[in-house]
Design a protein around this motif. Sequence first.
Motif, PDB file in Angstrom:
ATOM      1  N   HIS A   1       0.824  -1.203   0.000  1.00 17.92           N
ATOM      2  CA  HIS A   1       0.000   0.000   0.000  1.00 17.92           C
ATOM      3  C   HIS A   1       0.857   1.252   0.000  1.00 17.92           C
ATOM      4  N   ALA A   2       0.542   2.128  -0.885  1.00 19.33           N
ATOM      5  CA  ALA A   2       1.324   3.346  -1.014  1.00 19.33           C
ATOM      6  C   ALA A   2       0.372   4.526  -1.152  1.00 19.33           C
ATOM      7  N   PRO A   3       0.871   5.724  -0.890  1.00 21.35           N
ATOM      8  CA  PRO A   3       0.017   6.905  -1.062  1.00 21.35           C
ATOM      9  C   PRO A   3      -0.545   6.975  -2.480  1.00 21.35           C
ATOM     10  N   GLU A   4      -1.723   7.540  -2.585  1.00 21.77           N
ATOM     11  CA  GLU A   4      -2.419   7.636  -3.871  1.00 21.77           C
ATOM     12  C   GLU A   4      -1.547   8.262  -4.960  1.00 21.77           C
ATOM     13  N   ALA A   5      -0.781   9.279  -4.588  1.00 24.35           N
ATOM     14  CA  ALA A   5       0.032  10.001  -5.578  1.00 24.35           C
ATOM     15  C   ALA A   5       1.005   9.074  -6.295  1.00 24.35           C
ATOM     16  N   ASP A   6       1.559   8.098  -5.566  1.00 27.60           N
ATOM     17  CA  ASP A   6       2.543   7.205  -6.146  1.00 27.60           C
ATOM     18  C   ASP A   6       1.974   6.349  -7.275  1.00 27.60           C
ATOM     19  N   ARG A   7       0.664   6.128  -7.241  1.00 21.61           N
ATOM     20  CA  ARG A   7       0.058   5.243  -8.245  1.00 21.61           C
ATOM     21  C   ARG A   7       0.102   5.837  -9.642  1.00 21.61           C
ATOM     22  N   HIS A   8       0.327   7.128  -9.694  1.00 22.60           N
ATOM     23  CA  HIS A   8       0.400   7.764 -11.016  1.00 22.60           C
ATOM     24  C   HIS A   8       1.824   8.164 -11.355  1.00 22.60           C
ATOM     25  N   HIS A   9       2.767   7.604 -10.593  1.00 21.02           N
ATOM     26  CA  HIS A   9       4.165   7.931 -10.853  1.00 21.02           C
ATOM     27  C   HIS A   9       4.557   7.387 -12.232  1.00 21.02           C
ATOM     28  N   PRO A  10       5.247   8.198 -13.047  1.00 22.14           N
ATOM     29  CA  PRO A  10       5.595   7.742 -14.405  1.00 22.14           C
ATOM     30  C   PRO A  10       6.481   6.497 -14.431  1.00 22.14           C
ATOM     31  N   ASP A  11       7.202   6.237 -13.362  1.00 22.63           N
ATOM     32  CA  ASP A  11       8.082   5.070 -13.358  1.00 22.63           C
ATOM     33  C   ASP A  11       7.408   3.816 -12.814  1.00 22.63           C
ATOM     34  N   LEU A  12       6.144   3.922 -12.451  1.00 23.92           N
ATOM     35  CA  LEU A  12       5.424   2.745 -11.941  1.00 23.92           C
ATOM     36  C   LEU A  12       4.776   2.022 -13.113  1.00 23.92           C
ATOM     37  N   VAL A  13       5.233   0.776 -13.381  1.00 21.43           N
ATOM     38  CA  VAL A  13       4.606   0.024 -14.473  1.00 21.43           C
ATOM     39  C   VAL A  13       3.255  -0.503 -13.990  1.00 21.43           C
ATOM     40  N   HIS A  14       2.325  -0.706 -14.952  1.00 21.32           N
ATOM     41  CA  HIS A  14       0.925  -0.870 -14.573  1.00 21.32           C
ATOM     42  C   HIS A  14       0.612  -2.112 -13.761  1.00 21.32           C
ATOM     43  N   HIS A  15       1.439  -3.172 -13.905  1.00 16.44           N
ATOM     44  CA  HIS A  15       1.088  -4.383 -13.175  1.00 16.44           C
ATOM     45  C   HIS A  15       1.535  -4.363 -11.714  1.00 16.44           C
ATOM     46  N   PHE A  16       2.119  -3.281 -11.268  1.00 17.37           N
ATOM     47  CA  PHE A  16       2.434  -3.189  -9.842  1.00 17.37           C
ATOM     48  C   PHE A  16       1.500  -2.213  -9.160  1.00 17.37           C
ATOM     49  N   GLU A  17       1.162  -2.582  -7.939  1.00 18.96           N
ATOM     50  CA  GLU A  17       0.260  -1.789  -7.116  1.00 18.96           C
ATOM     51  C   GLU A  17       0.881  -0.452  -6.723  1.00 18.96           C
ATOM     52  N   SER A  18       2.174  -0.509  -6.402  1.00 16.00           N
ATOM     53  CA  SER A  18       2.814   0.692  -5.879  1.00 16.00           C
ATOM     54  C   SER A  18       4.306   0.661  -6.185  1.00 16.00           C
ATOM     55  N   LEU A  19       4.959   1.806  -6.046  1.00 15.66           N
ATOM     56  CA  LEU A  19       6.411   1.860  -6.260  1.00 15.66           C
ATOM     57  C   LEU A  19       7.174   0.948  -5.290  1.00 15.66           C
ATOM     58  N   PRO A  20       6.832   0.946  -3.999  1.00 16.84           N
ATOM     59  CA  PRO A  20       7.568   0.026  -3.105  1.00 16.84           C
ATOM     60  C   PRO A  20       7.405  -1.442  -3.503  1.00 16.84           C
ATOM     61  N   ALA A  21       6.202  -1.821  -3.942  1.00 15.20           N
ATOM     62  CA  ALA A  21       6.000  -3.216  -4.356  1.00 15.20           C
ATOM     63  C   ALA A  21       6.844  -3.517  -5.592  1.00 15.20           C
ATOM     64  N   GLN A  22       6.911  -2.542  -6.498  1.00 14.96           N
ATOM     65  CA  GLN A  22       7.715  -2.707  -7.710  1.00 14.96           C
ATOM     66  C   GLN A  22       9.192  -2.871  -7.349  1.00 14.96           C
ATOM     67  N   LYS A  23       9.627  -2.063  -6.387  1.00  9.76           N
ATOM     68  CA  LYS A  23      11.025  -2.123  -5.985  1.00  9.76           C
ATOM     69  C   LYS A  23      11.342  -3.440  -5.269  1.00  9.76           C
ATOM     70  N   GLU A  24      10.401  -3.900  -4.473  1.00  6.56           N
ATOM     71  CA  GLU A  24      10.601  -5.168  -3.772  1.00  6.56           C
ATOM     72  C   GLU A  24      10.779  -6.307  -4.773  1.00  6.56           C
ATOM     73  N   ALA A  25       9.963  -6.278  -5.840  1.00  2.68           N
ATOM     74  CA  ALA A  25      10.072  -7.313  -6.877  1.00  2.68           C
ATOM     75  C   ALA A  25      11.433  -7.241  -7.561  1.00  2.68           C
ATOM     76  N   ALA A  26      11.893  -6.020  -7.840  1.00  2.00           N
ATOM     77  CA  ALA A  26      13.197  -5.860  -8.496  1.00  2.00           C
ATOM     78  C   ALA A  26      14.309  -6.378  -7.595  1.00  2.00           C
ATOM     79  N   THR A  27      14.226  -6.038  -6.313  1.00  2.00           N
ATOM     80  CA  THR A  27      15.264  -6.471  -5.371  1.00  2.00           C
ATOM     81  C   THR A  27      15.312  -7.992  -5.284  1.00  2.00           C
ATOM     82  N   LEU A  28      14.134  -8.597  -5.165  1.00  2.00           N
ATOM     83  CA  LEU A  28      14.097 -10.056  -5.072  1.00  2.00           C
ATOM     84  C   LEU A  28      14.646 -10.684  -6.354  1.00  2.00           C
ATOM     85  N   GLY A  29      14.239 -10.143  -7.496  1.00  2.00           N
ATOM     86  CA  GLY A  29      14.725 -10.666  -8.776  1.00  2.00           C
ATOM     87  C   GLY A  29      16.233 -10.560  -8.891  1.00  2.00           C
TER      88      GLY A  29
END
Lengths: 232, 99
Positions: A9-37
């Motif tokens: 869960h992330a603040p609403e503003a983050d959901r429209h961040h240009p670097d957030l790809v659509h299949h991730f809920e939030s920037l932190p979730a996206q980053k967590e996936a990248a880190t794990l990968g």
Amino acid sequence: MSSVADTAHAPEADRHHPDLVHHFESLPAQKEAATLGMWVFLVTEVMFFGGLFLAYTMYRNLYFHAFVQSSRHLNLTLGAVNTAVLICSSLTMAMGVHSSALGRRRATVAWLLLTVALGSVFLGIKAVEYKDKFDHHLVPGERFQAEELHLEGDEARQAQIFYALYFAMTGLHATHMVIGVPIILILAWMAHRGRFSPEYHTPVEMTGLYWHFVDIIWIFLFPLLYLIGRHH
Amino acid sequence: MSEHIVSPRVYVTVFVGLMALTAATVFAATIDLGRWNTPVALIIAVTKAVLVVLFFMHVKYSSRLVALAVGGGVLWLLTLIAGVAADYLTRGWVGTPGT
């Protein structure tokens, strides 16, 4: 440690961040996936180098004397200096990631370029060491001259195994650095262009993981290759 | 996950530790510790690697999932080493079959 659930869960503003790809809920979730990968990739690298370390360990046990004689021909000073250079480059890389997380553009560029410089120094010193081995005919093959190591017969052949492993392991390690240096250069350019922000600097962070991993490999290569039988 | 920002002071402390351990491993190699030379070198190397992984690579501040992936990797590496060592180190006991 924060749990994975926190990251969804992330603040609403983050959901429209240009670097957030659509299949991730939030920037932190996206980053967590990248880190794990990235870590899963690094674990495959651990297994890759692990096989070589294992081969080295077994041959070293079997052919200890030849390995000691061969190891002593390596330049301890250059090896130690290179270890220090690489640890310095890990610090500058960590500071580069730190600066990008704080959104400090110029500092990020400076730390990344410093990392590139230190990485290049390491590769330069490695090239000097390789040239010395070529000059002394210590490259495995027909021209291999074990007299240089005061070895003959079976032990001369065993010394070739040491040098084959030396070139394979340090060569693969250096290859990783040759790949890493241009990637960090590109990151420095991207940072200069203002591509990263406190919300999104995942590429810098992931490359940092890669660079530190390469440092860890050298942390094991240095004592194993350079420091055997030095006390005799 | 609000990102954990690690203080540069932590990085510098870890850096000083890594440099000191490098000096220690070179020094330890120059004195005769009998059969302990190699274990000491490996213990120092593992300590350095753990410092890098926890602080420079942020595993200390990462999620449990990431820590699990790292730990899993180490576990498999040890399995690889243990399996092969069990073979090589015991060959002399029973001779090599087929020779």
